[in-house]
Design a protein around this motif. Structure first.
Motif, PDB file in Angstrom:
ATOM      1  N   ALA A  63      -1.141   2.502  -4.724  1.00  0.00           N
ATOM      2  CA  ALA A  63      -0.612   2.254  -3.385  1.00  0.00           C
ATOM      3  C   ALA A  63      -1.404   1.168  -2.669  1.00  0.00           C
ATOM      4  CB  ALA A  63      -0.631   3.553  -2.575  1.00  0.00           C
ATOM      5  N   ALA A  64      -2.745   1.180  -2.838  1.00  0.00           N
ATOM      6  CA  ALA A  64      -3.590   0.169  -2.195  1.00  0.00           C
ATOM      7  C   ALA A  64      -3.309  -1.219  -2.758  1.00  0.00           C
ATOM      8  CB  ALA A  64      -5.057   0.528  -2.386  1.00  0.00           C
TER       9      ALA A  64
ATOM     10  N   ARG B 180      -0.424  -2.259  -4.110  1.00  0.00           N
ATOM     11  CA  ARG B 180       0.874  -2.687  -3.566  1.00  0.00           C
ATOM     12  C   ARG B 180       0.714  -3.192  -2.134  1.00  0.00           C
ATOM     13  NH1 ARG B 180       3.520   2.050  -6.732  1.00  0.00           N
ATOM     14  NH2 ARG B 180       4.975   0.965  -8.128  1.00  0.00           N
ATOM     15  N   GLN B 181      -0.066  -2.476  -1.340  1.00  0.00           N
ATOM     16  CA  GLN B 181      -0.256  -2.898   0.049  1.00  0.00           C
ATOM     17  C   GLN B 181      -0.969  -4.243   0.115  1.00  0.00           C
ATOM     18  OE1 GLN B 181      -2.646  -0.218   2.409  1.00  0.00           O
ATOM     19  NE2 GLN B 181      -1.955  -1.116   4.343  1.00  0.00           N
TER      20      GLN B 181
ATOM     21  N   ASP C 203       5.952   0.132  -1.181  1.00  0.00           N
ATOM     22  CA  ASP C 203       5.382   1.276  -1.879  1.00  0.00           C
ATOM     23  C   ASP C 203       6.497   2.025  -2.588  1.00  0.00           C
ATOM     24  OD1 ASP C 203       3.618   3.114  -2.804  1.00  0.00           O
ATOM     25  OD2 ASP C 203       3.420   4.215  -0.922  1.00  0.00           O
TER      26      ASP C 203
END
Length: 517
Positions: A295-296, A298-299, A305
């Motif tokens: 997730a990090a 992708r951010q 997400d």
């Protein structure tokens, strides 16, 4: 490590003395795995008791004010006159690093060139490095048992060792060459031959003459007491196939062969349980924490997400060798994969402008499925390993490769071609103890099918978890590789000593003639 030094009347044990001559060493100067390997091998050998010293040019990116400057200037005798330089000293763990400081030759932003082109005076720059190796040893009053040259840029030092520097104090110093990538042979036009200060006959005898020009790497192959490559499969490929890039017959002619020693990796630097660059640290027993890094990532990349989709990552030079023609060329498979919408893709690296531009174009077309970061970012590279579900390495050839090892360590299952070090480190999931997806050969259809196999694995979470745990437990340590290099050094020194004895009594030995022509 102790080393038996033999002379005419006595033997005694000494620490093994090794001079690494190289154009790269991490973290000071690197473009790829060469710099990492020299640093890691040097530290490992030194921790085992060897006296290891590294000679590298001081490039513009290296801050001279942070290193000790030897008070005496360094005199390097060149064919066109005396060259004066300075020696700066630093440490790399238990090993020592010496920087060859000459602003005109090395104080530049790139190692070999910039903006995709080589510096026009590279033949001179690295001919000076070769001669400076011996001048530095004399300045330090230190004579190595082994000069270990890495790739084409350092290879001329071995030709000088076999010829010009054949006598005291280097008469029993042996030369070892490690080929990291034979695709780069240090080939120059005949106009540059004068930089070496050798006669036409000596150039031919030392193996410099190649296809109407001169080749630094071929000369190193000719002169070395031992030649190694960075994986067993690559050793076979460069001697038996077209992946020798025209030097395969030259290598195959060596009676002592070419030894492939797999690079290790730094398990302290690349450890997901302690890596401060990650959003969430984890190990094989706490893989439930790993999705936080996905997730990090992708951010950080601006991707939506989508935990329902697998994320494929790549950290590589954007060049043909790494499979980018097959991914992004006219018949490349990446556009088809993006159009399917089954996954997201992320790329980190720089390289050929045509591939950089193609990635930017595809990112604009598929902003929710593709992110491309056109730069090198070491911190982000760590997050790529921890956040990617699968790691793309569809190389046409790969001498060793490190990223697939990092990926195994971080549980990002690698998708690789069956070549070189990739074949030696990754087992296909269809085999017992599989750790990744292996394709062959490197072509768009095979890459596409490999990605689709990964997507199928993604849809079986239990099997995927088993694979991740297994991959994270695989180890490729430098200690075992360093022990192999110590054996190579012993054999090389024996050959050098035998060669000197035979030359003194009857002329060059048959063994030397078989290796050197």
């Amino acid at each position: 490590m102790s080393y038996v030094s033999q002379s005419d009347d006595h033997s005694h044990e000494l620490p093994l003395r090794v001079l690494m001559v190289t154009s790269e060493v991490a973290p000071s100067a690197k473009t790829g795995g060469l710099g990492d390997m020299v640093a890691a091998l040097s530290r490992s050998l030194a921790s085992r008791g060897a006296d290891v010293r590294i000679l590298i040019p001081r490039y513009g990116r290296i801050d001279s004010s942070r290193h000790f400057r030897h008070p005496a200037p360094l005199h390097v005798a060149m064919p066109d006159g005396d060259l004066w330089a300075a020696i700066l000293e630093s440490s790399l763990g238990p090993a020592r690093v010496y920087y060859l400081d000459h602003a005109e030759l090395y104080d530049r932003p790139g190692i070999y060139g910039r903006n995709g082109g080589d510096y026009a005076d590279n033949a001179r720059r690295f001919a000076v490095l070769a001669r400076a190796a011996f001048a530095t040893c004399r300045l330090l009053q230190w004579t190595p048992h082994i000069i270990h040259a890495h790739d084409w840029a350092a290879a001329p030092s071995l030709a000088l060792l076999a010829g010009v520097e054949r006598r005291s104090p280097f008469e029993r110093t042996a030369g070892v060459l490690t080929i990291h990538n034979i695709g780069y042979a240090g080939t120059f036009s005949p106009d540059h031959a004068g930089e070496l200060g050798l006669s036409d006959a000596a150039l031919a005898r030392c193996g410099f003459i190649r296809q109407g020009g001169i080749s630094f790497l071929q000369a190193g192959i000719t002169a070395a007491e031992a030649v190694t490559t960075v994986s067993p499969s690559y050793a076979r490929e460069v001697t038996e196939t077209e992946l020798g890039f025209g030097l395969q017959n030259h290598l195959a002619a060596r009676t002592d062969g070419v030894e492939g020693i797999l690079n290790g990796m730094d398990y302290d630097e690349w450890n997901p349980a302690t890596d401060y660059r990650l959003a969430e640290q984890y190990d094989s027993d706490t893989l439930g924490r790993r999705p936080v890094n996905t997730a990090a990532l992708r951010q950080a990349l601006g991707l939506p997400d989508r935990p329902d989709l697998p994320l494929f990552g790549s950290v590589a030079r954007l060049v043909d060798q790494k499979g980018f023609e097959e991914l992004l060329g006219e018949n490349g498979c990446l556009p088809e994969l993006l159009a399917r919408g089954d996954a997201q893709f992320a790329f980190l690296g720089t390289g050929m402008p045509i591939y950089e531009d193609r990635l930017r174009e595809l990112q604009k077309r598929y902003p929710d499925r593709l992110a491309a970061v056109i730069r090198f970012d070491d911190d982000l590279a760590h997050l790529f390993e921890a956040g990617s579900d699968f790691f793309l390495m569809p190389s046409r050839y790969e001498p060793c490769g490190l990223n697939q090892m990092y990926s195994l360590r971080y549980g990002a299952l690698p998708i690789v071609t069956r070549t070189g070090g990739l074949a030696d480190t990754v087992r296909d999931i269809s085999e017992p103890n599989g750790t990744g997806i292996v394709i062959e050969p490197a072509n768009p259809r095979q890459i596409l099918e490999g990605v689709l196999r990964a997507c199928e694995l993604w849809r079986t979470p239990g099997q995927l978890l088993t694979m991740r745990k297994r991959s994270m437990q695989v180890r490729f340590t430098w200690d075992s590789s360093a022990a192999r290099y110590e054996d190579v050094y012993r054999r090389a020194q024996y050959r050098r000593t035998r060669q000197e004895v035979c030359a003194a009594s009857t002329g060059p030995s048959e063994e030397w003639q078989g290796r050197h022509g």
